[in-house]
Design a protein around this motif. Structure first.
Motif, mmCIF file in Angstrom:
data_model
loop_
_atom_site.group_PDB
_atom_site.id
_atom_site.type_symbol
_atom_site.label_atom_id
_atom_site.label_comp_id
_atom_site.label_asym_id
_atom_site.label_seq_id
_atom_site.Cartn_x
_atom_site.Cartn_y
_atom_site.Cartn_z
ATOM 1 N N UNK A 56 0.834 -1.202 0.000
ATOM 2 C CA UNK A 56 0.000 0.000 0.000
ATOM 3 C C UNK A 56 0.874 1.259 0.000
ATOM 4 N N UNK A 57 1.885 1.226 0.855
ATOM 5 C CA UNK A 57 2.737 2.403 0.974
ATOM 6 C C UNK A 57 3.529 2.648 -0.312
ATOM 7 N N UNK A 58 3.886 1.553 -0.969
ATOM 8 C CA UNK A 58 4.572 1.699 -2.260
ATOM 9 C C UNK A 58 3.645 2.409 -3.254
ATOM 10 N N UNK A 59 2.373 1.999 -3.238
ATOM 11 C CA UNK A 59 1.418 2.626 -4.159
ATOM 12 C C UNK A 59 1.268 4.123 -3.856
ATOM 13 N N UNK A 60 1.284 4.459 -2.570
ATOM 14 C CA UNK A 60 1.183 5.872 -2.188
ATOM 15 C C UNK A 60 2.348 6.650 -2.796
ATOM 16 N N UNK A 61 3.547 6.083 -2.656
ATOM 17 C CA UNK A 61 4.740 6.749 -3.208
ATOM 18 C C UNK A 61 4.605 6.893 -4.722
ATOM 19 N N UNK A 62 4.180 5.807 -5.368
ATOM 20 C CA UNK A 62 4.080 5.822 -6.831
ATOM 21 C C UNK A 62 3.133 6.925 -7.287
#
Lengths: 664, 358
Positions: free
Chosen positions: B300-306
């Motif tokens: 989820x956090x990766x998606x936020x960064x992306x």
């Protein structure tokens, strides 16, 4: 030369089921039919047919073919030429056998690669030791000089898994072992096991290191040779199966193509029905082939393209080899609409003229043409590695652009920026530098390019009108934004503008002619919406019902938009051609600058060098700039006048192979 | 927008945007992951920026060399971008490149640890690590060949890593492992980047600080989740893992989380405080394995960064945002290629590979 797209005919044929395969093979060999699904032609009737056998293997065929292509690439084997594909000799294909061959080969290659990997790791070990010895990083290494009763094999076995070098120098009583200091614990244990007796003589260290450096260098070379051998094994292994792989590849390719074709066929209990577009000149050949393959037991019907919706007819253009580089410029833009003019010859003319006007120098043109000639010759025997910007097409274009520059250079008397010969028209350089020659000033150059632009725009309009007449779109011919009324306004506008310039920007033509010639088309434009509505109603198209007031409002709004677009659009299009003058003037200015720089360095060899570098820079940068601007003018000012780009490209099922990773 | 920003970023922005458009497409990635063998996977990279991998594999047959090439490529890309920037932007890119240096340093120290402390044979493995200059002058060979941790510290003389690492003793490393050393290294580059951000123009500084604040929160929440909940690390130790910045560590929820006994901690409150959407997702999820929950959080956090980086690409092109987004996308692409070539090499199914490349 036919400037229109190739006339097409739609074939629909019925053959007996038993002859279907032969018919497919014949059509594949001909490679001219762009198949369509029968249901598109007769949706109601098609519901009674059943579709061809599902091509469940089709993806597997493609996957396997691509895997073989990977093997070809590894073995430096070219993909078989399409001439080698013969549909008549196509055999039934055992996918499992084919897959077996490829899997077996991949497995064998994997084990070769595994050996190669071990060599790669060996190289790393030797390299690290060599770096430390050669760089005299003695604190990272341990040098053991001594004896052991154990054999070399036993020593190696004990040291395995560590980076080491074992040396038995000629004439020495002792052996030398080089290891990494960081492995000391493991190495000491191994040496203890070997009952190693260290020689305490420290004088031996230096010669031992020298010997080791030499030994390690040789070892590195040997490792490299071993690697080369392994790489050779990969190619050799693949080449050993070359003929089997080529056979399998060809068979897969044919199966894929037959599958692609079959997917468009429909079937009844005993017959096959298929339909496809064929260029008119190939009709007799195709008919003969189907008749022969089916033993005459077939029904073939042809429908003229004119009887089908234009947007469903694929477009083929007759390729003129000489104009191929310009055809590419057109293809990059879009596909030509069926039945309209193929812009290629016109683009060739306009592109060359624009480039020549922007880059008018016979000497530099000659260089560009020579680069083009050498490039074309270079690629004559070599295939470009991959499709890209630098390829034979670009070099052919260079030849044309070079010739164009030579012609305009001779007209303006410019040879590498110098007037070596008198100009056939006028001295462009002198005019740019401020001289008035034959009444011509720098403004005359701007004027010439604007008139050139007017010619190009009119050419675009005329081509558009021809297309619209061929499409029988008579209302669009008169009322569209590039129609006759717009052309009329543009023509009179050019006349008025030119009068204004000639009067030294003081007055427009007096009298009632000018208002009349503008008012007539402007009034006629008001009738566009009602006329379009009437036409659409007559053709049975769905027309939104509106009251009179609403139609008048819509007409007025459309009229305002049209008038604004016609006036501002044509004005902008015409003035856009001033860039031709701009680039031409910039070209001269740059050459003048380099001439002055050559004088500043005192002429002689340095001066010549400045001129050579200057010319090279101008050819590269100005040439690129002129090429791009000419393309831009063609795409935005010329094509937008007549090129709708609504065409459907003609894609016959043929043996021709693009060489790219087709299928993915 | 200032003329300075325009002249600084116009060229690099055009260059990077053009590189971004030529990155691997979803279709190419799909083809890559569906390859049956490593050779086929590599050949499907023809015509892309990764084409040199084919020749490298042909030359060596060694997948680890391919991974080393991918890492080196990333360094070169950073250095190249840096060479096109003048002033503050360049120093920030150098600070971003330091992340790669820290990664490399961690790898070399890990090798040293395996060899010297765990007495394992590291054989040829050092050969795969990057041995050139990244940002600081580091003699990598000296580190891997050190006999003692203090020698590593000496080898780092003149770099920003020396002083913080000098607080670790050989005995401490021997007993506690490298976890704290690595966390310290991560903090060094992160803090250096924060420092460099101060030299930027107002707009650039605001963009970079926003990224750092968010990254600090993301990294901290992952650490709190992973080490505080999954590995039940004590509160004091947990606190030392936290990166400076973000809002999490300043919150009451964070203090409560640290003070609770490790066994009865629940990270949900923390997550709900900063990422309410994620908290909802986790609550709705039927996943009970803590490992999988951690993966969910990370994903989820990766998606936020992306998404944040995508926004940057859509924003003002003449800021450091394009560079940050480019590095993020390149790193992600490298990681996808690395995962796929490993997956294909070890015979994983395409679906399994895809899970790791999301």
């Amino acid at each position: 030369m036919n400037v229109f797209t190739v006339p097409m005919k739609l074939m629909t044929a019925v053959v007996l089921d038993e002859t279907t395969d032969r018919v497919m093979q014949e059509l594949l060999a001909l490679g001219v039919v762009d198949f369509i699904e029968v249901k598109r032609l007769a949706p109601k009737e098609a519901s009674h047919f059943h579709a061809g056998e599902s091509q469940e293997n089709s993806q597997e065929f493609t996957d396997l073919r691509l895997r073989i292509e990977t093997l070809f690439s590894q073995g430096n084997i070219p993909i078989p030429a399409s001439e080698k594909l013969d549909p008549k000799t196509m055999e039934s294909l055992s996918l499992s056998e084919g897959r077996g061959l490829v899997e077996r080969m991949m497995g064998e290659l994997a084990s070769i690669r595994e050996r190669q990997k071990q060599i790669s790791q060996k190289k790393i070990r030797v390299e690290e030791l060599w770096h430390y010895v050669e760089g005299e990083k003695l604190n990272y290494i341990d040098l053991h000089i001594g004896k052991t009763a154990a054999s070399k094999e036993v020593i190696k076995r004990n040291l395995e898994g560590n980076a080491y070098q074992l040396l038995n120098p000629q004439g020495w009583d002792d052996m030398v072992i080089l290891t990494l200091q960081r492995d000391r614990a493991q190495i000491n244990r191994a040496l203890d096991t070997l009952q190693w007796e260290e020689n305490p003589d420290s004088k031996l260290q230096k010669p031992a290191l020298l010997l080791l450096e030499e030994h390690l260098r040789e070892k590195l070379n040997r490792v490299e040779e071993d690697n080369e051998k392994i790489k050779g094994e990969v190619g050799e292994r693949i080449r050993r199966e070359q003929s089997n792989l080529e056979k399998l590849w060809s068979n897969l390719r044919l199966q894929e193509l037959v599958g692609k074709m079959g997917a468009k066929f429909s079937y009844t209990r005993n017959t096959s029905i298929f339909s496809g577009w064929v260029p008119a000149q190939e009709v007799a050949t195709v008919e003969e082939a189907v008749m022969e393959a089916s033993g005459g037991k077939c029904v073939i019907e042809w429908i003229e393209a004119e009887n089908m919706p234009r947007h469903e007819v694929p477009t083929a253009v007759k390729e003129v080899p000489l104009l191929r580089p310009f055809q590419r410029l057109v293809d990059n833009y879009d596909t030509v609409e069926y039945g309209t003019i193929n812009p290629t010859p016109f683009v060739a003319l306009s592109y060359m003229a624009m480039f020549g006007l922007m880059f008018a120098d016979a000497g530099q043109g000659l260089i560009i043409a020579l680069i083009g000639l050498f490039g074309t010759r270079y690629y004559r025997d070599r295939k470009p590695l991959k499709k890209g910007l630098i390829d034979p097409g670009l070099y052919q274009l260079f030849i044309y652009l070079g010739i164009s520059s030579i012609i305009t250079g001779v007209l303006f008397g410019s040879y590498f920026g110098y007037p070596l010969l008198p100009p056939l028209w006028f001295n462009y350089h002198a005019v740019v530098e401020g001289e008035i020659i034959g009444g011509r000033t720098i403004y005359s150059i701007l004027g010439i390019t604007i008139y050139f632009g007017v010619i190009i725009i009119f050419m675009g309009l005329i081509l558009n009108w021809i297309n619209l007449i061929r499409k029988r779109s008579y209302l669009e011919l008169v009322w569209s934004k590039n129609g006759v009324l717009a052309g009329w306004i543009f023509g009179w506008g050019v006349w008025a503008g030119s009068y204004f310039v000639k009067s030294n920007y003081k007055s427009f033509p007096s009298g009632s002619l000018l208002p009349i010639v503008f008012i007539i088309p402007l009034v006629l434009l008001l009738f566009k919406i009602p006329l379009y509505r009437m036409r659409d109603k007559r053709l049975g198209k769905k027309v939104e019902s509106k009251g009179v007031a609403s139609i008048i409002m819509e007409s007025l709004l459309e009229w305002v938009v049209d008038v604004l677009e016609i006036f501002s659009g044509f004005l902008a299009n015409t003035l856009s051609f001033m860039r031709v003058a701009g680039l031409g003037i910039a070209h001269v200015s740059l050459m003048v600058a380099f001439d002055q720089m050559a004088a500043l360095v005192g002429g002689g060899v340095p001066g010549v060098l400045v001129l050579v570098v200057g010319n090279a820079l101008v050819i590269a940068l100005e040439g690129l700039s002129a090429g791009i601007q000419a393309l831009r003018l063609n795409y935005y000012e010329f094509f937008t006048k007549y090129f709708t780009g609504n065409g459907l490209s003609y894609n016959p099922v043929s043996l021709r192979y693009s060489g790219e990773r087709e299928g993915r | 927008m200032s003329i300075g920003a325009l002249s600084r970023y116009a060229f690099i922005n055009a260059k990077l945007k053009s590189r971004i458009t030529s990155m691997l497409t979803a279709r190419q990635i799909d083809t890559l992951s569906r390859s049956k063998t490593l050779t086929e996977a590599l050949y499907s990279l023809r015509g892309t920026h990764y084409e040199p991998l084919i020749e490298l594999y042909h030359q060596s047959g060694d997948i680890e060399r391919l991974e080393a090439w991918l890492f080196a490529r990333n360094i070169i890309l950073h250095q190249e971008v840096n060479s096109h920037l003048k002033g503050g932007g360049g120093a920030v890119v150098a600070a971003l490149t330091r992340k790669l240096e820290v990664e490399n340093l961690k790898s070399v120290i890990r090798l040293w640890f395996s060899n010297r402390i765990k007495r394992q044979n590291i054989d040829y493995r050092y050969g795969y690590l990057y041995q050139g200059k990244i940002t600081s002058e580091i003699e990598w060979a000296r580190i891997v060949n050190s006999t003692h941790f203090s020698e590593i510290v000496e080898a780092l003389e003149g770099t920003p890593y020396r002083e913080p690492l000098s607080h670790f003793s050989n005995e401490q490393v021997e007993q506690e492992g490298l976890f704290d050393v690595e966390i310290t290294l991560d903090k060094i580059w992160f803090n250096l980047l924060r420092e460099e951000a101060k030299s930027l123009s107002k707009e650039d500084r605001s963009i970079l600080e926003q990224v750092l604040e968010r990254d600090a929160d993301l990294k901290n929440i992952i650490n709190l989740f992973r080490f505080g909940w999954l590995y039940t690390l004590d509160g004091e130790h947990l606190k030392t893992l936290m990166l400076e910045g973000g809002v999490i560590t300043k919150s009451e929820e964070f203090q409560e989380y640290l003070e609770q006994p490790a066994q009865s901690r629940s990270p949900m409150k923390l997550i709900a405080f900063r990422f309410p959407e994620l908290a909802k997702e986790l609550a709705a999820s039927r996943e009970s394995s803590s490992e999988n929950l951690t993966l969910m959080v990370e994903s989820y956090l990766f998606k936020v960064r992306r998404e944040e980086y995508r926004k940057m690409l859509r924003g003002n092109p003449f800021t450091i945002g394009t560079i940050l987004a480019y590095f993020f996308l390149e790193e992600r692409q490298n990681s996808i290629v690395r995962t796929i070539i490993n997956g294909v090499n070890y015979g994983w199914e395409a679906e399994a590979i895809e899970e790791y490349t999301l």
